[in-house]
Design a protein around this motif. Structure first.
Motif, PDB file in Angstrom:
ATOM      1  N   ASN A  41       0.783  -1.233   0.000  1.00  0.00           N
ATOM      2  CA  ASN A  41       0.000   0.000   0.000  1.00  0.00           C
ATOM      3  C   ASN A  41       0.816   1.286   0.000  1.00  0.00           C
ATOM      4  N   ARG A  44       0.089   3.764  -2.920  1.00  0.00           N
ATOM      5  CA  ARG A  44      -1.242   4.389  -2.850  1.00  0.00           C
ATOM      6  C   ARG A  44      -1.240   5.547  -1.860  1.00  0.00           C
ATOM      7  N   VAL A  82     -14.104  -3.641   3.166  1.00  0.00           N
ATOM      8  CA  VAL A  82     -13.580  -2.496   2.419  1.00  0.00           C
ATOM      9  C   VAL A  82     -12.067  -2.679   2.311  1.00  0.00           C
ATOM     10  N   PRO A  83     -11.479  -2.340   1.169  1.00  0.00           N
ATOM     11  CA  PRO A  83     -10.019  -2.516   1.049  1.00  0.00           C
ATOM     12  C   PRO A  83      -9.255  -1.833   2.190  1.00  0.00           C
ATOM     13  N   ALA A  85      -6.609  -0.336   2.015  1.00  0.00           N
ATOM     14  CA  ALA A  85      -6.125   0.965   1.549  1.00  0.00           C
ATOM     15  C   ALA A  85      -7.100   2.087   1.894  1.00  0.00           C
ATOM     16  N   ALA A  86      -8.391   1.799   1.923  1.00  0.00           N
ATOM     17  CA  ALA A  86      -9.374   2.839   2.265  1.00  0.00           C
ATOM     18  C   ALA A  86      -9.148   3.319   3.696  1.00  0.00           C
ATOM     19  N   TRP A  87      -8.843   2.389   4.596  1.00  0.00           N
ATOM     20  CA  TRP A  87      -8.555   2.750   5.984  1.00  0.00           C
ATOM     21  C   TRP A  87      -7.281   3.603   6.039  1.00  0.00           C
ATOM     22  N   LEU A  89      -6.050   5.453   3.652  1.00  0.00           N
ATOM     23  CA  LEU A  89      -6.292   6.770   3.044  1.00  0.00           C
ATOM     24  C   LEU A  89      -7.090   7.675   3.981  1.00  0.00           C
ATOM     25  N   ARG A  90      -7.939   7.085   4.812  1.00  0.00           N
ATOM     26  CA  ARG A  90      -8.639   7.905   5.808  1.00  0.00           C
ATOM     27  C   ARG A  90      -7.635   8.453   6.821  1.00  0.00           C
ATOM     28  N   SER A 118      -9.487  11.455  -7.103  1.00  0.00           N
ATOM     29  CA  SER A 118     -10.315  10.263  -6.968  1.00  0.00           C
ATOM     30  C   SER A 118      -9.482   9.034  -6.619  1.00  0.00           C
ATOM     31  N   TRP A 119     -10.172   7.991  -6.200  1.00  0.00           N
ATOM     32  CA  TRP A 119      -9.537   6.712  -5.916  1.00  0.00           C
ATOM     33  C   TRP A 119      -8.820   6.207  -7.164  1.00  0.00           C
ATOM     34  N   GLU A 123      -4.907   5.272  -7.536  1.00  0.00           N
ATOM     35  CA  GLU A 123      -4.471   3.965  -8.037  1.00  0.00           C
ATOM     36  C   GLU A 123      -3.556   4.116  -9.249  1.00  0.00           C
TER      37      GLU A 123
END
Length: 187
Positions: A41, A44, A82-83, A85-87, A89-90, A118-119, A123
Motif C-alpha cells: 500500500n 497508494r 472495504v479494502p 487501503a481505504a482505511w 487513506l482515511r 479520486s480513488w 491507483e
C-alpha cells in the motif's frame, strides 16, 4: 467470452480480498508482519499524500506518519469488506488535514482549491510509482531526479556523470517504457 472475463475478475477480486484479510490478521497477531501491508500500500498512500501537499519531503514525512499510526492501530482494525487501503487513506486524509492546521497560515494550503483526487487517480499514480521501480537502474535514476527531485537535465547529467544528451535519451526511453507498461496494465 465477456462472462469468462467477468467471472475471472470476480475470482481475482475475491482472492485479493482473502489475501489482504490474511495479511491483516497476521499483522494483528505479529506487528512484524505489517511490512507486507506496507509494501502493498505504500504507493497508494504516497500518491494520495503527495497530491495534497506537493512537497516531496512533506509527503514522505506524512506518509511515514500514516504507516506509524496504522501500525499502532492495527490491533483495532476491523475487517468490514472495504479494502485496507481505504482505511489507510482515511488516516492519510486526517494526517494531511492536521498538517495544514499546523502549517502557518501565511503559507496557505496550495491544494485546498484543487479538484478532488479520486480513488482511480490515486491507483493510477500508485501503479506509475510501481512501474518506475521496474525500469532499468539508469532510467529509473533519471526519472526520479527529473520528475521527483525536479532537477534540470544539466544537474542530472553532472550527478550521474553522463552527457546531457545521454540523460535526454535515458529519459526518453524511460518514458516510452512507462507508456508501454501503463498500456499493458490497462488491458
Amino acid at each position: 467470452m465477456n462472462e469468462d472475463i467477468s467471472l475471472e475478475s470476480v475470482l481475482k477480486a475475491n482472492q485479493r480480498e482473502t489475501d489482504e484479510r490474511s495479511l491483516i490478521e497476521a499483522a494483528q497477531k505479529d506487528p512484524a508482519r505489517f511490512a507486507d501491508l506496507y509494501e502493498n500500500n505504500f504507493e497508494r498512500v504516497y500518491a494520495f499524500v503527495v497530491s495534497r501537499v506537493r512537497h516531496r519531503e512533506e509527503a514522505e514525512d506524512l506518509t511515514a506518519d500514516v504507516f506509524h499510526q496504522a501500525l499502532a492501530s492495527i490491533g483495532r482494525f476491523e475487517w468490514r469488506g472495504v479494502p485496507f487501503a481505504a482505511w489507510l487513506l482515511r488516516i492519510a486524509a486526517n494526517a494531511v488535514a492536521d498538517h495544514w492546521q499546523r502549517t502557518p497560515r501565511e503559507h496557505g494550503n496550495p491544494v485546498q482549491n484543487e479538484p478532488y483526487v479520486s480513488w482511480e487517480e490515486v491507483e493510477y499514480r500508485a501503479r506509475l510509482f510501481r512501474l518506475v521501480d521496474t525500469l532499468l537502474e539508469d532510467q529509473r535514476a533519471v526519472v526520479i531526479k527529473r520528475f521527483v527531485e525536479q532537477k534540470s537535465i544539466s544537474e542530472v547529467a553532472r550527478e550521474i556523470q553522463k552527457t546531457e544528451g545521454a540523460v535526454k535519451q535515458l529519459q526518453l526511453r524511460a518514458l516510452r517504457n512507462l507508456r508501454a507498461r501503463i498500456g499493458e496494465t490497462h488491458g
